[in-house]
Design a protein around this motif. Structure first.
Motif, PDB file in Angstrom:
ATOM      1  N   ASP A   8       0.828  -1.215   0.000  1.00 21.39           N
ATOM      2  CA  ASP A   8       0.000   0.000   0.000  1.00 21.39           C
ATOM      3  C   ASP A   8       0.858   1.259   0.000  1.00 21.39           C
ATOM      4  N   ASP A   9       2.016   1.223   0.665  1.00 18.72           N
ATOM      5  CA  ASP A   9       2.926   2.377   0.655  1.00 18.72           C
ATOM      6  C   ASP A   9       3.464   2.625  -0.751  1.00 18.72           C
ATOM      7  N   LEU A  10       3.821   1.556  -1.447  1.00 23.14           N
ATOM      8  CA  LEU A  10       4.308   1.698  -2.824  1.00 23.14           C
ATOM      9  C   LEU A  10       3.201   2.232  -3.732  1.00 23.14           C
ATOM     10  N   LEU A  11       2.004   1.712  -3.557  1.00 23.15           N
ATOM     11  CA  LEU A  11       0.880   2.171  -4.369  1.00 23.15           C
ATOM     12  C   LEU A  11       0.636   3.668  -4.159  1.00 23.15           C
ATOM     13  N   GLN A  12       0.714   4.127  -2.926  1.00 22.49           N
ATOM     14  CA  GLN A  12       0.552   5.563  -2.649  1.00 22.49           C
ATOM     15  C   GLN A  12       1.692   6.372  -3.276  1.00 22.49           C
ATOM     16  N   ALA A  13       2.898   5.833  -3.247  1.00 22.15           N
ATOM     17  CA  ALA A  13       4.040   6.515  -3.876  1.00 22.15           C
ATOM     18  C   ALA A  13       3.842   6.603  -5.389  1.00 22.15           C
ATOM     19  N   PHE A  14       3.266   5.568  -5.993  1.00 23.52           N
ATOM     20  CA  PHE A  14       2.960   5.613  -7.426  1.00 23.52           C
ATOM     21  C   PHE A  14       1.986   6.758  -7.703  1.00 23.52           C
ATOM     22  N   ARG A  15       0.981   6.877  -6.856  1.00 26.53           N
ATOM     23  CA  ARG A  15       0.000   7.959  -7.044  1.00 26.53           C
ATOM     24  C   ARG A  15       0.659   9.323  -6.894  1.00 26.53           C
ATOM     25  N   ARG A  16       1.533   9.475  -5.897  1.00 27.28           N
ATOM     26  CA  ARG A  16       2.237  10.756  -5.720  1.00 27.28           C
ATOM     27  C   ARG A  16       3.107  11.084  -6.931  1.00 27.28           C
ATOM     28  N   ALA A  17       3.609  10.048  -7.595  1.00 28.98           N
ATOM     29  CA  ALA A  17       4.448  10.236  -8.782  1.00 28.98           C
ATOM     30  C   ALA A  17       3.609  10.368 -10.054  1.00 28.98           C
ATOM     31  N   ALA A  18       2.295  10.355  -9.917  1.00 26.92           N
ATOM     32  CA  ALA A  18       1.367  10.474 -11.043  1.00 26.92           C
ATOM     33  C   ALA A  18       1.476   9.312 -12.036  1.00 26.92           C
ATOM     34  N   VAL A  19       1.843   8.130 -11.548  1.00 26.20           N
ATOM     35  CA  VAL A  19       1.885   6.936 -12.392  1.00 26.20           C
ATOM     36  C   VAL A  19       0.450   6.590 -12.775  1.00 26.20           C
ATOM     37  N   ASP A  20       0.208   6.383 -14.062  1.00 24.66           N
ATOM     38  CA  ASP A  20      -1.139   6.005 -14.479  1.00 24.66           C
ATOM     39  C   ASP A  20      -1.200   4.607 -15.110  1.00 24.66           C
ATOM     40  N   PHE A  21      -0.041   4.011 -15.352  1.00 22.21           N
ATOM     41  CA  PHE A  21       0.037   2.632 -15.839  1.00 22.21           C
ATOM     42  C   PHE A  21       1.195   1.927 -15.143  1.00 22.21           C
ATOM     43  N   VAL A  22       0.979   0.683 -14.749  1.00 24.48           N
ATOM     44  CA  VAL A  22       2.070  -0.190 -14.334  1.00 24.48           C
ATOM     45  C   VAL A  22       2.093  -1.331 -15.331  1.00 24.48           C
ATOM     46  N   VAL A  23       3.201  -1.446 -16.025  1.00 21.98           N
ATOM     47  CA  VAL A  23       3.416  -2.536 -16.971  1.00 21.98           C
ATOM     48  C   VAL A  23       4.288  -3.536 -16.230  1.00 21.98           C
ATOM     49  N   GLN A  24       3.823  -4.788 -16.165  1.00 18.03           N
ATOM     50  CA  GLN A  24       4.586  -5.727 -15.361  1.00 18.03           C
ATOM     51  C   GLN A  24       4.683  -7.109 -15.981  1.00 18.03           C
ATOM     52  N   VAL A  25       5.829  -7.709 -15.718  1.00 23.09           N
ATOM     53  CA  VAL A  25       6.020  -9.131 -15.934  1.00 23.09           C
ATOM     54  C   VAL A  25       6.000  -9.694 -14.521  1.00 23.09           C
ATOM     55  N   PRO A  26       5.089 -10.611 -14.213  1.00 23.83           N
ATOM     56  CA  PRO A  26       4.897 -11.038 -12.825  1.00 23.83           C
ATOM     57  C   PRO A  26       6.199 -11.365 -12.089  1.00 23.83           C
ATOM     58  N   ASP A  27       6.269 -10.882 -10.852  1.00 20.18           N
ATOM     59  CA  ASP A  27       7.428 -11.055  -9.979  1.00 20.18           C
ATOM     60  C   ASP A  27       6.912 -11.507  -8.616  1.00 20.18           C
ATOM     61  N   THR A  28       7.221 -12.728  -8.209  1.00 24.10           N
ATOM     62  CA  THR A  28       6.734 -13.222  -6.920  1.00 24.10           C
ATOM     63  C   THR A  28       7.234 -12.370  -5.763  1.00 24.10           C
ATOM     64  N   HIS A  29       8.345 -11.710  -5.946  1.00 18.26           N
ATOM     65  CA  HIS A  29       8.911 -10.814  -4.932  1.00 18.26           C
ATOM     66  C   HIS A  29       7.963  -9.650  -4.651  1.00 18.26           C
ATOM     67  N   GLN A  30       7.157  -9.279  -5.642  1.00 19.61           N
ATOM     68  CA  GLN A  30       6.245  -8.149  -5.540  1.00 19.61           C
ATOM     69  C   GLN A  30       4.784  -8.610  -5.594  1.00 19.61           C
ATOM     70  N   ARG A  31       4.537  -9.827  -5.161  1.00 18.92           N
ATOM     71  CA  ARG A  31       3.209 -10.448  -5.237  1.00 18.92           C
ATOM     72  C   ARG A  31       2.121  -9.588  -4.571  1.00 18.92           C
ATOM     73  N   THR A  32       2.385  -9.083  -3.361  1.00 25.31           N
ATOM     74  CA  THR A  32       1.347  -8.298  -2.681  1.00 25.31           C
ATOM     75  C   THR A  32       1.090  -6.985  -3.404  1.00 25.31           C
ATOM     76  N   LEU A  33       2.104  -6.402  -4.007  1.00 27.88           N
ATOM     77  CA  LEU A  33       1.906  -5.178  -4.787  1.00 27.88           C
ATOM     78  C   LEU A  33       1.039  -5.464  -6.011  1.00 27.88           C
ATOM     79  N   ILE A  34       1.284  -6.566  -6.672  1.00 25.32           N
ATOM     80  CA  ILE A  34       0.480  -6.950  -7.834  1.00 25.32           C
ATOM     81  C   ILE A  34      -0.981  -7.148  -7.412  1.00 25.32           C
ATOM     82  N   GLU A  35      -1.198  -7.799  -6.258  1.00 27.87           N
ATOM     83  CA  GLU A  35      -2.565  -8.001  -5.757  1.00 27.87           C
ATOM     84  C   GLU A  35      -3.260  -6.658  -5.519  1.00 27.87           C
ATOM     85  N   ARG A  36      -2.541  -5.691  -4.926  1.00 25.72           N
ATOM     86  CA  ARG A  36      -3.135  -4.368  -4.660  1.00 25.72           C
ATOM     87  C   ARG A  36      -3.443  -3.644  -5.972  1.00 25.72           C
TER      88      ARG A  36
END
Length: 167
Positions: A8-36
């Protein structure tokens, strides 16, 4: 000592950075971020098949006036070096990468890890001339908007290395 970063902290940081797309190749290390990311609606999540494809999708989004972030694993960094060089560096695309360091020994700096995928990530980025920052604690999420600012200043890519799994 490194600490896991809440998704959730990363997601809020994305919003502060005005990110409007996340392009991803799945990473188990970032599983909870992908779920959010999958559970919210204001940042579009695009699943790429390969990291090369992810770099190209980000470039297309940037041309279209969007602000993407490319989320990959350290092994994906090595898989897309040529596209990073040819598209992001030579094409001067402001791509910010969030790279998970899966398998990192948290008691060691990334360059001192036994796993070559972790140990070589920073030297590869250095060789490419891509600035990089280690996200190793919740306070480090402030580096996300800064990475976008730096990408704009330098007219090229910047990498954020995620030291531990997100929680």
């Amino acid at each position: 000592m490194p600490q896991p970063i809440p998704a959730d902290d990363l997601l809020q940081a994305f919003r502060r950075a005005a990110v409007d797309f996340v392009v991803q190749v799945p990473d188990t290390h970032q599983r909870t971020l992908i779920e959010r990311l999958e559970a919210q609606d204001d940042i579009a999540l695009v699943h790429a098949c390969t990291e090369d494809e992810g770099v190209a999708i980000c470039a297309g989004l940037i041309v279209g006036g969007r602000r993407p972030l490319l989320q990959i694993q350290h092994s994906g960094l090595y898989a897309c070096v040529n596209n990073l060089r040819g598209v992001a560096l030579d094409g001067a695309f402001l791509i910010v990468l969030l790279i998970g360091l899966l398998g990192r020994d948290p008691n060691r700096a990334p360059r001192e890890n036994f796993i070559s995928l972790v140990r070589l990530a920073e030297p590869v980025l250095d060789t490419l001339g891509i600035p990089h920052y280690l996200l190793d604690a919740p306070a480090d999420v402030s580096l996300v908007p800064q990475a976008f600012d730096e990408a704009a200043r330098r007219n090229g890519p910047v990498a954020l290395l995620l030291g531990l799994e997100t929680i």
